[in-house]
Design a protein around this motif. Structure first.
Motif, short mmCIF file in Angstrom:
data_model
loop_
_atom_site.label_atom_id
_atom_site.label_comp_id
_atom_site.label_asym_id
_atom_site.label_seq_id
_atom_site.Cartn_x
_atom_site.Cartn_y
_atom_site.Cartn_z
N UNK A 1 4.65 29.05 -21.70
CA UNK A 1 5.94 29.31 -22.24
C UNK A 1 7.11 28.99 -21.12
N UNK A 2 6.73 29.37 -19.72
CA UNK A 2 7.89 29.08 -18.65
C UNK A 2 7.90 27.75 -18.32
N UNK A 3 6.81 26.95 -18.86
CA UNK A 3 6.91 25.43 -18.73
C UNK A 3 7.66 24.75 -19.81
N UNK A 4 8.07 25.58 -20.73
CA UNK A 4 8.80 25.02 -21.77
C UNK A 4 8.13 24.52 -23.11
N UNK A 5 7.04 25.20 -22.94
CA UNK A 5 6.09 24.78 -24.38
C UNK A 5 6.29 26.17 -25.23
N UNK A 6 6.53 25.65 -26.59
CA UNK A 6 6.66 26.58 -27.77
C UNK A 6 5.62 26.38 -28.68
N UNK A 7 5.00 27.26 -29.21
CA UNK A 7 3.92 27.14 -30.06
C UNK A 7 4.08 26.38 -31.38
N UNK A 8 3.25 25.42 -31.93
CA UNK A 8 3.54 24.86 -33.17
C UNK A 8 1.98 25.06 -34.02
N UNK A 9 2.33 25.08 -35.33
CA UNK A 9 1.16 25.50 -36.11
C UNK A 9 0.35 24.13 -36.37
N UNK A 10 0.83 22.97 -36.14
CA UNK A 10 -0.20 21.54 -36.24
C UNK A 10 -0.26 20.85 -34.99
N UNK A 11 -1.38 20.16 -34.87
CA UNK A 11 -1.53 19.24 -33.90
C UNK A 11 -0.65 17.98 -33.92
N UNK A 12 -0.27 17.59 -35.09
CA UNK A 12 0.53 16.39 -35.42
C UNK A 12 1.96 16.38 -34.60
N UNK A 13 2.51 17.49 -34.49
CA UNK A 13 3.81 17.17 -33.62
C UNK A 13 3.52 17.94 -32.33
N UNK A 14 2.37 18.18 -31.59
CA UNK A 14 2.26 18.89 -30.57
C UNK A 14 2.33 17.79 -29.24
N UNK A 15 2.83 18.33 -28.32
CA UNK A 15 2.78 17.50 -26.90
C UNK A 15 1.53 17.97 -26.26
N UNK A 16 1.16 19.26 -26.14
CA UNK A 16 0.11 19.66 -25.65
C UNK A 16 -0.88 20.37 -26.87
N UNK A 17 -2.36 19.59 -26.83
CA UNK A 17 -3.18 20.31 -27.56
C UNK A 17 -4.29 21.00 -26.96
#
Ligand code: SAM
Ligand code: SF4
Length: 439
Positions: free
Chosen positions: A29-45
């Motif tokens: 989270x402190x690196x700017x990552x917010x959770x997403x519910x799908x791998x399709x729009x993720x920057x990090x999986x």
């Protein structure tokens, strides 16, 4: 300015793994990552994997196959494999899964930000499978639930059960500092948490490898007075660390839930010995007596493995007889699964799969009426229930759990969420109870 990116975490396995996922989300989270519910729009999986049985491990490989397509379409997406399969396979995963950029095992979660930064800045594929020793760290966690929270108190395992990968994948036992655990729970309770589940592979051997001199019983005594906290759960307890002093403590503190999960694994002493469990059936049954004498209303659940190498029909019947004699409230039964780097792998007389299937069904069938009887005994009784949120089956109703960890669905307004209520059990169903708030 921190640019917002998205992280998708998929988790297999136990509660410890699920909590590790919360901690991974908290770490990035402190690196700017917010959770997403799908791998399709993720920057990090991140695939947070489990290798306790072969089936869990194979699921990970089929997911990795699907992720190749995402990586081909979006080469910038970073794919990491975490958890027990990562720890077990290490560098070999890079060959097996070309889309993977980052491999870090269950022992290396705290290194996630550093490893991620290394992968991002160098463009190289990064692998971390070191075995840390000493004190387990306090890590941030991005929790989804408000009323209940998992709190890891120790990691790893010092035992060497012959069927189990955990000592290899989660490493040496490390406990967290008691003060850091108290502070984490106090902070959780200050923001509305009412129940904590203390997590560890063998939660009741907490402190064994620490310099602090605080054991699990003492830790419970320190957690109990925390303001706002209504309930304490803990899992998993190992029979060898269930001391009389601990049993006294469990019975003494009212916030400690009346539920003990105490894995038996097998009812035959011959099998228990070859499993290297360190107790006999009679010793285990003496613990059950000790717990029930001190807490007559305690619910006991267990894990059982069927089809361990060399398990004869007579051995298996001993397991069935143990289930009948002990009368657990519920059981989790597993077919023995061959695991790498374990002593049982080299044992002779592996039981055929079809026979394991038969034994699994027989164990479940033996337990079913016992569980039903125990649940039926609650009919019309008033139980203390902690209201967790909307019911899973009908969102207009509420659900909560009894101290013995049974799910109860009942009518009531959302304002009751987080409250401890007296609920009368009106109907016993296959997997849950129905109730009515008792005025
Ligand atoms: N530390 C706990 C204990 O010893 O009681 C158990 C933790 S283990 C992660 C959870 C359960 O998985 C075990 O109790 C066991 O029943 C099951 N398990 C572990 N290895 C297994 C294997 N190779 N095949 C089938 N079940 C297994
Ligand atoms: Fe595995 Fe045995 Fe350790 Fe439990 S005590 S985690 S079953 S090795």
């Amino acid at each position: 300015m921190i640019v917002t990116k998205r992280v998708f975490i998929k988790t297999w396995g136990c509660q410890m793994n699920e909590h590790d996922a919360e901690r991974m989300a908290g770490l990035v989270a402190p690196m700017g990552y917010v959770p997403t519910a799908t791998p399709d729009d993720a920057d990090l999986i991140l695939l947070n994997t489990c290798s306790i049985r072969d089936k869990a491990e194979q699921k990970v490989y089929s997911d990795l196959g699907r992720l190749n397509a995402i990586k081909a379409a979006r080469p910038d997406v970073l794919i990491g494999v975490a958890g027990c399969v990562a720890q077990q396979e290490g560098r070999a995963l890079l060959q097996r899964a070309p889309a993977v950029d980052l491999v870090f095992g269950s022992k290396g979660i705290e290194r996630l930000p550093a490893l991620l930064t290394e992968a991002l800045t160098t463009g190289r594929r990064v692998v971390y499978t070191e075995d840390p020793i000493g004190i387990a760290p306090t890590l941030p966690a991005d929790r989804r639930e408000r009323v209940r929270a998992w709190v890891s108190i120790m990691e790893g395992c010092e035992n060497a059960c012959s069927f189990c990968v955990v000592p290899a994948t989660r490493g040496r036992e490390r406990s967290r500092l008691s003060r850091e655990i108290y502070d984490e729970i106090a902070a959780l309770c200050a923001s509305g948490c009412r129940e904590v589940t203390l997590l560890g592979q063998n939660v009741n051997s907490y402190g064994r490898t620490s310099f602090e001199g605080v054991d699990f019983a003492a830790l419970l005594g320190g957690i109990h007075p925390i303001e706002g906290l209504a309930r304490i759960r803990y899992t998993t307890s190992h029979p060898n660390a269930m001391t009389p002093r601990l049993m006294e403590t469990l019975a003494r503190w009212p916030k400690v839930c009346r539920h003990v999960h105490l894995p038996l694994q097998a009812g035959s002493d011959r099998t228990l010995e070859r499993m290297r469990r360190g107790y006999t059936l009679l010793e285990y049954m003496a613990l059950v007596d000790g717990l029930r004498q001190r807490m007559p209303d305690v619910a006991l659940t267990t894990d059982v493995i069927v089809g361990f190498p060399g398990e004869t029909e007579a051995d298996f019947r001993d397991t069935l007889a143990a289930l009948e004699a002990i009368e657990f409230d519920n059981i989790y039964a597993f077919k023995y699964s061959r695991r790498p780097n374990t002593a049982a792998l080299a044992m002779e007389d592996h039981v055929p799969e079809s026979e394991k299937d038969r034994r699994l069904q027989a164990a479940l069938a033996a337990q079913r009426p016992i569980t039903r009887r125990k649940n039926d005994a609650l009919q019309n009784r008033v139980e203390e229930v902690l209201v967790e949120g909307p019911s899973k089956t009908d969102r207009t109703r509420l659900m909560g759990r009894t101290s013995s960890n049974r799910v109860v669905n009942f009518d009531g307004p959302p304002t009751l969420i987080g409250r401890l209520l007296r609920v009368r059990i009106t109907q016993v169903k296959a997997n849950s109870l129905d109730g009515r708030v008792d005025e």
